[in-house]
Design an enzyme around this catalytic site. Structure first.
Site: not given
Length: 305
Positions: A283, A127, A253, A167
């Site tokens: 990740h 993000w 990832d 997720w």
């Protein structure tokens, strides 16, 4: 908007995190009737051009503790904010108070309004990229170069990966939201109990996790998403962004694997750059390969004055 603030004693003596806190006030919502406190790190020489490090979900600036010393040693000023709802920043308690547009606005007010950053080298992951790239698109004149890793700027075109959809569902349905466990699961290295506790520190109980729970559901997955049009417009700016743009994704990832391709293909400034794959990273590549990633940024700055 109701907010909570994590007690300071939760951040006492965290392993590997000796940095002094800094705070600013930002407008809480569109009514202009209240403010929230936002935390950021500000390390290195104050007169140096800033390297802006933006974290993602559900981490905080602790994620950059391995990178900050390497960047500062090269002479850079390093700014690492905590997103609203994370770290030492205030936390709105309702998931509905968290919107993509608000998160962009909160960081814009901090970085451009309060800190007035210019000549920025930006790095964003997760993000941190979704928000930070919107800032680049809004004020491209303030950015000298951009580095992105394990992130994207989704518009709602195409189908999300199965890993992301799983997720997203977990974030909305799990009874407890075990932040430290989640981060450890997204690393290739096995984090110590002290490091897991440090990632849990901002969240004494579930009252504090509204932002961490909300953000996965705010990723645009269809063209009907409220943020889709804004991200499409941002891509138009980024496509024409001709300042140096580097991808540094990890090789481990499952959520963002292959996500570097659109940047390399579309962004003008990405053409001819020495795009890097950070080997051995999951990740959270800052946790797994932080010094290596910091050196990639240092080298990119040195090569693109």
């Amino acid at each position: 908007m109701q907010t909570v603030r994590t007690p300071d004693d939760r951040f006492a003596d965290l392993v590997g995190y000796p940095f002094a806190p800094n705070y600013a006030q930002v407008q809480a919502d569109e009514t202009d009737r209240g403010t929230m406190r936002v935390h950021y790190l500000d390390e290195g020489p104050a007169d140096a051009a800033p390297v802006l490090l933006m974290h993602g979900e559900p981490t905080w600036s602790y994620l950059y503790r391995h990178m900050i010393p390497v960047l500062v040693a090269a002479g850079h000023r390093v700014i690492a904010p905590d997103l609203v709802g994370f770290g030492r920043s205030d936390k709105p308690t309702e998931q509905g108070d968290h919107t993509y547009a608000r998160h962009v606005g909160w960081m814009s007010e901090l970085l451009f309004g309060h800190l007035d950053l210019r000549h920025i080298t930006f790095f964003g992951q997760d993000w941190g990229g979704l928000i930070g790239l919107r800032l680049v698109a809004a004020r491209p004149d303030r950015f000298t170069r951009v580095v992105v890793g394990n992130t994207g700027l989704p518009t709602g075109h195409g189908k999300p990966t199965e890993a992301f959809l799983a997720w997203q569902e977990f974030s909305q349905t799990t009874e407890e939201f075990p932040v430290g466990f989640i981060i450890n699961s997204g690393c290739t290295t096995d984090l110590s109990s002290e490091v897991v506790a440090a990632y849990d520190a901002p969240f004494p109980d579930d009252t504090f996790t509204a932002g961490a729970r909300a953000l996965p559901a705010l990723v645009p997955t269809s063209l009907d998403d409220p943020a889709s049009a804004d991200n499409i417009a941002a891509w138009e700016v980024l496509t024409a962004f001709d300042r140096p743009f580097l991808t540094a994704f990890s090789d481990g990832d499952p959520i963002t694997g292959g996500g570097e391709a659109p940047f390399q293909a579309k962004v003008a400034g990405a053409q001819g750059q020495p795009h890097t794959t950070v080997e051995g990273g999951g990740h959270f590549l800052q946790e797994d390969r932080g010094p290596r990633l910091a050196q990639v940024i240092n080298d990119f700055i040195a090569a693109t004055p």
